[in-house]
Design a protein around this motif. Structure first.
Motif, PDB file in Angstrom:
ATOM      1  N   SER A  65      18.432  -2.011  37.055  1.00 29.90           N
ATOM      2  CA  SER A  65      17.015  -1.647  37.222  1.00 29.90           C
ATOM      3  C   SER A  65      16.172  -2.467  36.278  1.00 29.90           C
ATOM      4  N   GLY A  66      14.854  -2.399  36.477  1.00 34.15           N
ATOM      5  CA  GLY A  66      13.943  -3.021  35.533  1.00 34.15           C
ATOM      6  C   GLY A  66      14.011  -2.356  34.169  1.00 34.15           C
ATOM      7  N   THR A  67      14.200  -1.043  34.163  1.00 40.73           N
ATOM      8  CA  THR A  67      14.321  -0.316  32.897  1.00 40.73           C
ATOM      9  C   THR A  67      15.526  -0.798  32.102  1.00 40.73           C
ATOM     10  N   GLU A  68      16.650  -0.978  32.791  1.00 43.62           N
ATOM     11  CA  GLU A  68      17.835  -1.480  32.094  1.00 43.62           C
ATOM     12  C   GLU A  68      17.595  -2.896  31.581  1.00 43.62           C
ATOM     13  N   SER A  69      16.917  -3.716  32.376  1.00 43.07           N
ATOM     14  CA  SER A  69      16.611  -5.079  31.940  1.00 43.07           C
ATOM     15  C   SER A  69      15.761  -5.064  30.677  1.00 43.07           C
ATOM     16  N   ASP A  70      14.738  -4.201  30.640  1.00 44.04           N
ATOM     17  CA  ASP A  70      13.896  -4.093  29.445  1.00 44.04           C
ATOM     18  C   ASP A  70      14.716  -3.664  28.239  1.00 44.04           C
ATOM     19  N   ASN A  71      15.566  -2.673  28.432  1.00 40.52           N
ATOM     20  CA  ASN A  71      16.375  -2.176  27.322  1.00 40.52           C
ATOM     21  C   ASN A  71      17.370  -3.212  26.833  1.00 40.52           C
ATOM     22  N   LEU A  72      18.002  -3.923  27.762  1.00 39.07           N
ATOM     23  CA  LEU A  72      18.945  -4.965  27.366  1.00 39.07           C
ATOM     24  C   LEU A  72      18.232  -6.064  26.593  1.00 39.07           C
ATOM     25  N   ALA A  73      17.046  -6.442  27.043  1.00 39.94           N
ATOM     26  CA  ALA A  73      16.289  -7.494  26.357  1.00 39.94           C
ATOM     27  C   ALA A  73      15.908  -7.075  24.944  1.00 39.94           C
ATOM     28  N   ILE A  74      15.311  -5.907  24.807  1.00 46.10           N
ATOM     29  CA  ILE A  74      14.772  -5.493  23.511  1.00 46.10           C
ATOM     30  C   ILE A  74      15.872  -5.044  22.556  1.00 46.10           C
ATOM     31  N   ARG A  75      16.693  -4.110  22.993  1.00 48.74           N
ATOM     32  CA  ARG A  75      17.763  -3.625  22.124  1.00 48.74           C
ATOM     33  C   ARG A  75      18.822  -4.703  21.913  1.00 48.74           C
ATOM     34  N   GLY A  76      19.121  -5.460  22.978  1.00 48.06           N
ATOM     35  CA  GLY A  76      20.142  -6.494  22.851  1.00 48.06           C
ATOM     36  C   GLY A  76      19.761  -7.555  21.837  1.00 48.06           C
ATOM     37  N   VAL A  77      18.489  -7.975  21.839  1.00 52.42           N
ATOM     38  CA  VAL A  77      18.034  -8.942  20.846  1.00 52.42           C
ATOM     39  C   VAL A  77      17.977  -8.307  19.459  1.00 52.42           C
ATOM     40  N   ALA A  78      17.475  -7.079  19.391  1.00 52.58           N
ATOM     41  CA  ALA A  78      17.366  -6.392  18.096  1.00 52.58           C
ATOM     42  C   ALA A  78      18.726  -6.294  17.404  1.00 52.58           C
ATOM     43  N   LEU A  79      19.758  -5.945  18.171  1.00 56.72           N
ATOM     44  CA  LEU A  79      21.097  -5.834  17.602  1.00 56.72           C
ATOM     45  C   LEU A  79      21.624  -7.193  17.152  1.00 56.72           C
ATOM     46  N   ALA A  80      21.251  -8.232  17.891  1.00 54.40           N
ATOM     47  CA  ALA A  80      21.780  -9.565  17.581  1.00 54.40           C
ATOM     48  C   ALA A  80      21.141 -10.183  16.351  1.00 54.40           C
ATOM     49  N   VAL A  81      19.897  -9.809  16.045  1.00 57.73           N
ATOM     50  CA  VAL A  81      19.182 -10.478  14.951  1.00 57.73           C
ATOM     51  C   VAL A  81      18.779  -9.516  13.843  1.00 57.73           C
ATOM     52  N   ARG A  82      19.361  -8.347  13.803  1.00 55.87           N
ATOM     53  CA  ARG A  82      18.919  -7.341  12.840  1.00 55.87           C
ATOM     54  C   ARG A  82      19.112  -7.777  11.393  1.00 55.87           C
ATOM     55  N   GLU A  83      20.029  -8.697  11.143  1.00 58.45           N
ATOM     56  CA  GLU A  83      20.217  -9.178   9.778  1.00 58.45           C
ATOM     57  C   GLU A  83      19.156 -10.208   9.398  1.00 58.45           C
ATOM     58  N   VAL A  84      18.453 -10.737  10.396  1.00 55.93           N
ATOM     59  CA  VAL A  84      17.392 -11.715  10.153  1.00 55.93           C
ATOM     60  C   VAL A  84      16.055 -11.016   9.922  1.00 55.93           C
ATOM     61  N   GLY A  85      15.788  -9.985  10.716  1.00 55.17           N
ATOM     62  CA  GLY A  85      14.537  -9.251  10.581  1.00 55.17           C
ATOM     63  C   GLY A  85      14.543  -8.027  11.465  1.00 55.17           C
ATOM     64  N   ARG A  86      13.664  -7.070  11.130  1.00 57.56           N
ATOM     65  CA  ARG A  86      13.627  -5.806  11.876  1.00 57.56           C
ATOM     66  C   ARG A  86      12.205  -5.410  12.254  1.00 57.56           C
ATOM     67  N   HIS A  87      11.385  -6.398  12.535  1.00 54.15           N
ATOM     68  CA  HIS A  87      10.015  -6.107  12.953  1.00 54.15           C
ATOM     69  C   HIS A  87       9.807  -6.587  14.383  1.00 54.15           C
ATOM     70  N   ILE A  88       9.283  -5.689  15.226  1.00 50.31           N
ATOM     71  CA  ILE A  88       9.033  -5.969  16.635  1.00 50.31           C
ATOM     72  C   ILE A  88       7.561  -5.714  16.923  1.00 50.31           C
ATOM     73  N   ILE A  89       6.981  -6.543  17.773  1.00 49.87           N
ATOM     74  CA  ILE A  89       5.587  -6.364  18.191  1.00 49.87           C
ATOM     75  C   ILE A  89       5.553  -6.132  19.695  1.00 49.87           C
ATOM     76  N   THR A  90       4.803  -5.118  20.112  1.00 54.24           N
ATOM     77  CA  THR A  90       4.599  -4.859  21.535  1.00 54.24           C
ATOM     78  C   THR A  90       3.151  -4.385  21.715  1.00 54.24           C
ATOM     79  N   SER A  91       2.801  -3.914  22.888  1.00 53.64           N
ATOM     80  CA  SER A  91       1.436  -3.444  23.107  1.00 53.64           C
ATOM     81  C   SER A  91       1.431  -1.949  23.430  1.00 53.64           C
ATOM     82  N   GLN A  92       0.267  -1.338  23.295  1.00 50.30           N
ATOM     83  CA  GLN A  92       0.134   0.098  23.536  1.00 50.30           C
ATOM     84  C   GLN A  92       0.218   0.448  25.018  1.00 50.30           C
ATOM     85  N   THR A  93       0.094  -0.534  25.901  1.00 45.24           N
ATOM     86  CA  THR A  93       0.029  -0.243  27.336  1.00 45.24           C
ATOM     87  C   THR A  93       1.308  -0.626  28.080  1.00 45.24           C
TER      88      THR A  93
END
Length: 391
Positions: A71-99
């Motif tokens: 699904s699109g929801t799974e794609s969003d989760n894989l993109a965001i969480r998957g990247v976050a897990l891969a680079v968490r030792e580099v940084g832990r700040h994410i930017i998104t929008s309110q909408t």
């Protein structure tokens, strides 16, 4: 028989005949597990890879950069969480929008519970993020920016190319949720400039239960589920080959007809907006038609509750929405409209009309005929016969 009119294409679209036939054909003729080594599995694997090539060609990607999801929801989760897990030792700040869609917002909120920091950028009255605010909020440990291509409630088109350029200049990965945009505008991943792009088949006349994620070569990412080695180890589970075949065919055929279909949808949308705003007092258009998708119209009707309007239109055979289909049943005003500065009382009086390739002039004229009387009746029942300007 009562006329039935479907104006909720932003929620889902009917599967088009080409995609249906491709899906059914795969179910009948290639039912093997695409991971199996025997001939049945080989046939399914061949169809899977042909569909990957077909899908990739539609978005200007290489086949190996496309991962299929559920699904699109799974794609969003894989993109965001998957990247976050891969680079968490580099940084832990994410930017998104309110909408953003809740698939993005809720994922980010969960990551906050795990030690990440998330900045939720505000938007203006058109629903667009401020690029200067984006620049100002990028920090040394910012690792990901996620801003959708087009909003699912208002159709607002974000300046994704500019966002991608800023992200690239600052060495930050960029993900965009293009679920609502696919099939409604040209989408070439190099033009977008994003490192990750999410898609969902049922938004462009494909089957439900299948999506895709473009992952630019070299992007760090980890799986968010554990299991088998499927989809290059990023998405375990037996692959939905028939759904993928249908999705690829749906996108390719929808892209082929965009130049013909989209101008017609824009004309019908604007015709509906102009007629309703002329015939019904106290109507507000949410968003700017010049910076939005051609098929979405979001209107607020002062003094007429959106849910009441929706149910009354349904009785007339007209299907619309009060916002995102994923928030159906919520009594809270749209978070998208609130972020755009729409007052809560007016936000609760909103309807989303979303047209599709099967929408006709007769459909639009029917809505123009019946809706003014519905609005007047609901206002009379609620004691608000004359609308009062909401500020």
């Amino acid at each position: 028989m009562r006329r039935r009119i479907y104006l909720d294409s932003a929620a889902t679209t009917p599967i088009r005949e080409e995609a249906l036939q491709a899906t059914v054909g795969a179910y009948r003729n290639a039912f093997g597990n695409s991971s199996s080594v025997h001939l049945f599995g080989q046939e399914a694997h061949r169809l899977l890879e042909e569909s990957r090539e077909e899908f990739a060609a539609c978005i200007g990607a290489r086949p190996e950069e496309v991962v299929f999801t559920g699904s699109g929801t799974e794609s969003d989760n894989l993109a965001i969480r998957g990247v976050a897990l891969a680079v968490r030792e580099v940084g832990r700040h994410i930017i998104t929008s309110q909408t953003e869609h809740h698939a993005v917002l809720h994922c980010c909120q969960e990551l906050e519970k795990e030690g990440f920091r998330v900045t939720y950028l505000p938007v203006d009255g058109r629903g667009l993020v401020d690029l200067e605010a984006l620049r100002e909020n990028i920090e040394a440990d910012t690792v990901l920016i996620s801003v959708m291509t087009a909003n699912n409630e208002t159709g607002a088109l974000q300046p994704v190319r500019e966002i991608a350029r800023i992200a690239r200049e600052r060495g930050v990965l960029f993900h965009t949720d293009a679920v609502q945009a696919a099939g409604k505008m040209p989408l070439h991943v190099d033009d977008l400039g994003a490192d990750l792009v999410s898609f969902s088949a049922h938004k462009f006349y494909g089957p439900k239960g299948v999506g895709a994620l473009f992952i630019r070569k070299g992007t760090p990412i980890r799986p968010i589920m554990q299991g088998g080695h499927h989809e290059k180890g990023l998405r375990p589970g037996t692959v939905n080959v028939p759904g993928i075949v249908g999705m690829a065919r749906a996108l390719s055929t929808t892209v082929e007809e965009m130049e013909e279909v989209l101008p017609r949808l824009r004309q019908l949308r604007d015709e509906l907006a102009e007629a309703l705003m002329e015939e019904v007092p106290g109507v507000h258009r949410n968003g700017d038609p010049e910076t939005s998708l051609p098929h979405i119209l979001n209107l607020s009707f002062e003094g007429a509750d959106g849910e009441s309007l929706l149910l009354a239109l349904d009785m007339e055979g007209v299907a619309v929405s009060t916002g995102s289909a994923c928030t159906s049943g919520s009594v809270e005003p749209s978070h998208v409209l609130l972020a755009m500065g729409v007052p809560p009382r007016l936000a609760q009086c909103s309807l989303r009309f979303s047209l599709g390739r099967y929408t006709t002039e007769e459909d639009i004229q029917h809505v123009i005929r019946v809706l003014p009387g519905i609005v007047e009746r609901i206002r009379r029942i609620s004691g608000r016969r004359r609308p009062v300007l909401v500020t």
